[in-house]
Write an enzyme that holds these catalytic residues in place. Structure first.
Site, PDB file in Angstrom:
ATOM      1  N   ASP A 223       5.354  -4.528   6.617  1.00 46.55           N
ATOM      2  CA  ASP A 223       6.550  -4.839   7.384  1.00 46.55           C
ATOM      3  C   ASP A 223       7.026  -6.260   7.045  1.00 46.55           C
ATOM      4  O   ASP A 223       6.225  -7.182   6.898  1.00 46.55           O
ATOM      5  CB  ASP A 223       6.227  -4.743   8.879  1.00 46.55           C
ATOM      6  CG  ASP A 223       7.442  -4.840   9.759  1.00 46.55           C
ATOM      7  OD1 ASP A 223       8.334  -3.992   9.630  1.00 46.55           O
ATOM      8  OD2 ASP A 223       7.491  -5.757  10.603  1.00 46.55           O
ATOM      9  N   GLU A 273     -10.222  -4.996  -5.903  1.00 43.50           N
ATOM     10  CA  GLU A 273     -11.675  -4.932  -5.710  1.00 43.50           C
ATOM     11  C   GLU A 273     -12.106  -3.507  -5.380  1.00 43.50           C
ATOM     12  O   GLU A 273     -13.091  -2.992  -5.926  1.00 43.50           O
ATOM     13  CB  GLU A 273     -12.105  -5.872  -4.587  1.00 43.50           C
ATOM     14  CG  GLU A 273     -12.020  -7.343  -4.901  1.00 43.50           C
ATOM     15  CD  GLU A 273     -12.483  -8.166  -3.717  1.00 43.50           C
ATOM     16  OE1 GLU A 273     -13.337  -7.669  -2.934  1.00 43.50           O
ATOM     17  OE2 GLU A 273     -11.983  -9.288  -3.542  1.00 43.50           O
TER      18      GLU A 273
END
Length: 559
Positions: A223, A273
């Site tokens: 957002d 990751e």
């Protein structure tokens, strides 16, 4: 609809490899509060989402984006987050969330969460600590607290105004009871902006991302992704009311600051990751409201966001030249980053396309529906990914609610109905002839009506009727999505424009899939002879009717 046999025997496109799933995915936006209610309290919830997943699988979408379901006082229906690592009891709990994730996995569907990093709730523990602390304290440094101007600090620190109307600053009462500092909120006073120049904020959101990634989600819709950082000096704006008018005229001192790109590099590194562990991309898609496609492209460089919503089609007038210009700019500036364009025609903040196009035509709901069907077929033929807002596949128009029933904070702060968002958030109709139209799950006796009232005419758009009608919006979407998953011409490849009459937009994908849209009202010559593979209305060949889109496959293309 389909005028030629389906192509079920074709192999899936290679771009749908695991590590590239997002590049051409179709994601369905679930506004949780209005999707499906499992308890009868009139509010949709996570168990309702889990119940509806097979419906979405049947529709053919690749995944789901969930609106915020975190603990919240609901001043902005969940976009005021009090705790980023839990579920509000009105929507369920973490155990129900985990069951939903497991069901989505079983169905082969991706799951994205809405995350709100620009601001939190005034009920967040950090903000409560800041109110109890002294000026200049570490607790206040997590937000934008500043002394007021004027003799006694009675004027706000600067002249900025909020997106939802009114000043962007509110004054607090200090612990000793005296009038004190002011804090910044670019939306409502219940949504204080976080200070991303404070390292604690970035560290906390690293923790939040990992909390949800560890629970098995596939990424985040972000957002206000162009927000987060404000000019460090908080100076006056040359146009302080810009943010009140629209997202297209924002205050440049409060949005799109250069430091925001460092955050997206950091978040991308976190996602990488997880990807390195199992080869499965975790997606970051941003709500980026900037001036043009070139600015938009800066957010989706290879080490930042994977994608960002391209809103130009949503705001474009129903005009072939306007659509062509928007598409061409996106293909030039966004596709050049190595990402793909993320197309959208509807969402939880905008007037639904059926009504938007009807109002523009001045010719009633029928023409609006025709145009919305044609626009959907156009969007789903474009290179890249697409996001479908719940109810879009039912052809839902906007609901006109009386003032006394509106809940949107924009209306509460301004009294202006023009930007009110409640009309596209009315709970979905699933079945039956009267409210709640199956919004409360089968077998559950409603204890409260839907949180926003459903009109009687919702019966004409209920899911059970749409499924039974082969000419419905639902079947148009389903057939288009089936073709997207099988036709090798679709996906992330090139787009080439073809010559066509002024009211018609025509392009070819790959080695022979043509999409043509007649933006006019009169029939126009079709780009190729013969029956279309798929059309947005009852069209089997010949001149292409006005407000109609169609797909063809042809070996005879004249550029």
């Amino acid at each position: 609809m389909l005028a030629a046999p389906a192509v079920n025997g074709l192999p899936p496109r290679t771009s749908r490899a695991t590590e590239q799933w997002w590049r051409d995915a179709v994601i369905y936006q679930v506004y949780v509060r209005s999707f499906l209610d499992s308890t009868g309290d009139g509010i949709g919830d996570l168990a309702g989402v889990r119940t509806g997943l097979p419906y979405l699988k049947k529709l053919g979408v690749d995944g789901v984006w969930l609106s915020p379901f975190y603990p919240s006082p609901q001043h902005d229906h969940g976009y005021d987050v009090a705790d980023y690592c839990d579920v509000d009891p009105v929507y369920g709990d973490l155990e129900e969330f985990d069951r939903m994730v497991a069901d989505a996995r079983r169905l082969g569907m991706r799951l994205l969460l809405d995350i709100v990093p620009n601001h939190c709730s005034s009920d967040h523990v950090w903000f409560r600590e800041a109110l109890a602390a002294e000026p200049g304290s570490a607790a206040r440094e997590r937000f934008h607290f500043a002394d007021g101007r004027g003799k006694d600090g009675e004027e706000p620190p600067n002249n900025w105004h909020a997106m939802f109307g009114g000043p962007a600053w509110s004054r607090v009462t200090e612990p000793d009871g005296t009038p004190g500092q002011w804090y910044l909120h670019m939306f409502t006073p219940e949504q204080p902006d976080l200070n991303w120049r404070n390292p604690e904020v970035g560290e906390e959101f690293d923790r939040v991302l990992r909390f949800w990634l560890d629970r098995g989600i596939d990424g985040f819709r972000i957002d206000v992704a162009a927000g987060l950082f404000k000019h460090p000096d908080l100076p006056d704006s040359d146009d302080p009311h810009a943010d009140e008018r629209s997202r297209d005229s924002v205050n440049p001192l409060a949005w799109n600051q250069p430091e925001v790109h460092d955050v997206w590099r950091r978040w991308r590194a976190v996602c990488e990751e997880y990807t390195a562990e199992d080869g499965h991309d975790r997606l970051l898609v941003g709500e980026v409201s900037v001036a043009n496609a070139r600015e938009h492209a800066r957010y989706i460089r290879p080490d930042e966001l994977h994608q960002a919503f391209f809103f130009d089609l949503l705001s474009a007038p129903w005009n072939a030249d306007a659509f062509r210009t928007s598409i061409a700019e996106a293909m030039r500036d966004i596709a050049g980053t190595g990402s793909t364009t993320t197309w959208v025609l509807n969402n939880h903040d905008q007037i639904r396309s059926v009504t938007r196009y009807a109002e523009a035509s001045g010719d009633g709901r029928c023409l609006g529906s025709d145009r919305a069907r044609a626009a959907a077929l156009l969007m789903l033929a474009l290179p890249g990914s697409a996001y479908v807002y719940q109810g879009e596949e039912l052809g839902l128009p906007e609901v006109d609610l009386p003032d006394e029933l509106l809940t949107d904070p924009i209306f509460r702060r301004t009294g202006n109905r023009s930007r009110v968002r409640d009309g596209c958030r009315v709970p979905l109709p699933w079945s039956g002839h009267a409210s709640p139209f199956g919004f409360t799950s089968s077998g559950m006796e409603p204890t409260r009506p839907p949180w926003l009232p459903q009109p009687e005419w919702f019966a004409d758009h209920a899911t059970d009727r749409a499924l039974a009608d082969p000419h419905s919006f639902w079947h148009l979407y389903r057939e288009a999505l089936q073709l997207r998953q099988t036709l090798p011409q679709l996906g992330t490849g090139e787009l080439r424009w073809l010559d066509s009459p002024s009211s018609v937009l025509t392009f070819v994908r790959g080695d022979g899939l043509i999409c043509a849209v007649n933006f006019g009202t009169a029939p126009a010559p079709a780009p190729v002879p013969g029956a279309p593979l798929l059309a947005s209305g009852p069209y089997t060949g010949g001149d292409l009717p006005g407000s109609t889109a169609a797909w063809w496959i042809s070996d005879h293309i004249t550029a």
